[in-house]
Design a protein around this motif. Structure first.
Motif, short mmCIF file in Angstrom:
data_model
loop_
_atom_site.label_atom_id
_atom_site.label_comp_id
_atom_site.label_asym_id
_atom_site.label_seq_id
_atom_site.Cartn_x
_atom_site.Cartn_y
_atom_site.Cartn_z
N THR A 134 0.73 -1.32 -0.03
CA THR A 134 -0.03 0.08 -0.15
C THR A 134 0.81 1.31 0.14
OG1 THR A 134 -1.93 -0.98 1.07
CG2 THR A 134 -1.61 1.32 1.31
N ASP A 168 -2.51 -0.03 -4.84
CA ASP A 168 -3.57 0.35 -3.64
C ASP A 168 -2.73 1.69 -3.09
OD1 ASP A 168 -4.98 -2.18 -3.88
OD2 ASP A 168 -3.46 -3.24 -2.59
N TYR A 194 -2.94 -1.43 7.24
CA TYR A 194 -2.62 -1.81 5.80
C TYR A 194 -1.07 -1.98 5.99
CZ TYR A 194 -6.81 0.80 4.38
OH TYR A 194 -8.21 1.11 4.04
N CYS A 196 1.85 -0.86 4.60
CA CYS A 196 2.25 0.26 4.01
C CYS A 196 3.98 0.14 3.56
CB CYS A 196 2.00 1.43 4.61
SG CYS A 196 0.28 1.66 4.84
#
Ligand SMILES: *Cc1c(COP(=O)(O)O)cnc(C)c1O
Length: 423
Positions: A134, A168, A194, A196
């Motif tokens: 992400t 994403d 998430y 990340c």
């Protein structure tokens, strides 16, 4: 056929609905802060032709450097070969960039600089066998028009046709005054929820959103949160780089350093398309391995074009001249007094300045869209008066070439004041 007739027969312009757009103006000459159209009408280029041209049009110093390079070595492939202009640009940038930046990767434009940074952020974790996919970005960000850059961008009409086809990306609010805490909390939340890989941001000024500004302390805090969670940070300085904010880079105002920096626009003084993404040694090391699969398989045919490099070196030389630094300060002072003069006007919502960037938000009766009716009215008014300004909705901004004279600048201000009275 006239030039504009031929144009409409053959050409497709950027960000243009050709059915309803006005005919473009054919420009035949540029010098300093001025442009002339085919009929000899003069324009002040108050936005440095989309923020690329700080040293003025048809700059002789850069032109000479380009000519010299063109007649020495115009281009050579960068796979398996290298050359002095690229090495000199790298050496120079590493000297002037935030201290942790150690590696320079060339590409062709702002979007590709961002594309490279995002791919590197994703592959960095892939190479470390960590699942992090992400990317975090600001609301209303603009990072360019290629796919990953578009995914990270938050201005809807640029990207709406491609929803569902993106990598994403999760968005957080910009920490503008009063919203800092909300922004910090949102970032922590996203990181908790998430996987990340990276956080990309336009440092201190969101250009395409209408020169939206926020404080270095807030950005430092966001970077700290990322660093504490091993999320890579990407400063997109494509617009802010090379003096626009009053310092060489916007990141020079910020106490924390990013893992990557994207540069383009003013890099070559508006002469040759070129871009650079820079990295820390630590990021580079995640790709440095006996395993070829860990390499960055990304490149462009014109990577590190020597002529572009020569233009970049000449531009950086110009930027570092004391006269140019004085110009930047002069424009900044001038903007601040203009801001003071108009910020309490009944039709002004707010005015703001950073470095050579000035923006004023004008009151409008209806909710003003990016390309709405007020915007068209303002744009046409400015063009009619011989000033190139491209309002974003109800926001009029100035981003002049640094060599713009006081007289030209005063003319731009007075036409903006007239426009404020008119709307
Ligand atoms: C203009 C811009 C880009 C895209 O650059 P292009 O050269 O138009 O691809 C990316 N990021 C920022 C902040 C920009 O202002």
């Amino acid at each position: 056929m006239t030039l504009t007739e031929k144009d409409s027969q053959y050409l497709w312009h950027p960000y243009t609905q050709h059915k309803t757009a006005q005919t473009p103006i054919a420009i035949s000459k540029g010098e300093g802060a001025l442009l002339w159209d085919e009929n000899g009408k003069e324009y002040i280029d108050a936005i440095a032709s989309w923020w690329v041209n700080p040293f003025g049009h048809s700059n002789k110093f850069i032109a000479d450097a380009i000519y010299k390079q063109l007649t020495t070595l115009e281009h050579v492939l960068f796979g398996g070969f290298t050359h002095e202009p690229a090495i000199k640009v790298a050496e120079k940038l590493i000297e002037i960039l935030p201290g942790n930046q150690q590696k320079i990767f060339f590409s062709d434009n702002g979007s590709t600089a961002v594309e490279v940074a995002i791919k590197v952020a994703l592959q960095y974790f892939f190479n470390k066998n960590e699942k992090r996919t992400t990317i975090i970005a600001f609301e209303n960000a603009f990072h360019g028009d290629t796919f990953a850059a578009m995914a990270a961008s938050g201005i809807s009409f640029y990207t709406q046709a491609f929803q569902g086809m993106f990598i994403d990306v999760v968005r957080i609010p910009v920490p503008v005054k009063g919203k800092e805490q909300e922004s910090f909390e949102a970032l922590k939340n996203v990181i908790d929820n998430y996987n990340c890989a990276g956080f990309i941001f336009e440092p201190l000024v969101q250009g395409a959103a209408g020169m939206v500004m926020y404080e270095p302390e807030a950005l430092a805090k966001l970077i700290q949160i990322c660093a504490g969670n091993n999320v890579l940070t990407i400063a997109d300085e494509v617009m802010t780089g090379f003096g626009k904010t009053g310092k060489t880079f916007a990141m020079d105002y910020v106490s924390e350093q990013p893992d990557m920096i994207c540069l383009s626009k003013a890099l070559t003084g508006g002469t040759i398309p070129m871009a650079i993404t820079t990295f820390t040694q630590e990021v580079f090391d995640a790709f440095y391995d006996d395993d070829i699969n860990k390499a960055l398989f990304h490149g462009h045919t014109f990577t590190a074009n020597p002529t572009g490099c020569a233009a970049a070196l000449a531009s950086i030389d110009l930027l570092q001249m004391p006269e140019m630094q004085e110009n930047i300060e002069r424009i900044n002072k001038s903007h601040l007094s203009f801001q003071k003069k108009i910020e309490n006007h009944s039709k002004v919502i707010t005015a703001r300045t950073l470095g050579v960037i000035f923006a004023v938000e004008i009151k409008s009766d209806s909710e003003e869209s990016y390309y709405g009716s007020m915007r068209t009215k303002l744009y046409n008014f400015f063009i009619d008066k011989g000033v190139v300004l491209r309002p974003v909705g109800n926001i009029v901004y100035i981003l002049p070439p640094y060599i713009m004279t006081d007289e030209q600048l005063q003319k731009v201000y007075s036409i903006i004041e007239e426009a404020i009275e008119m709307v």
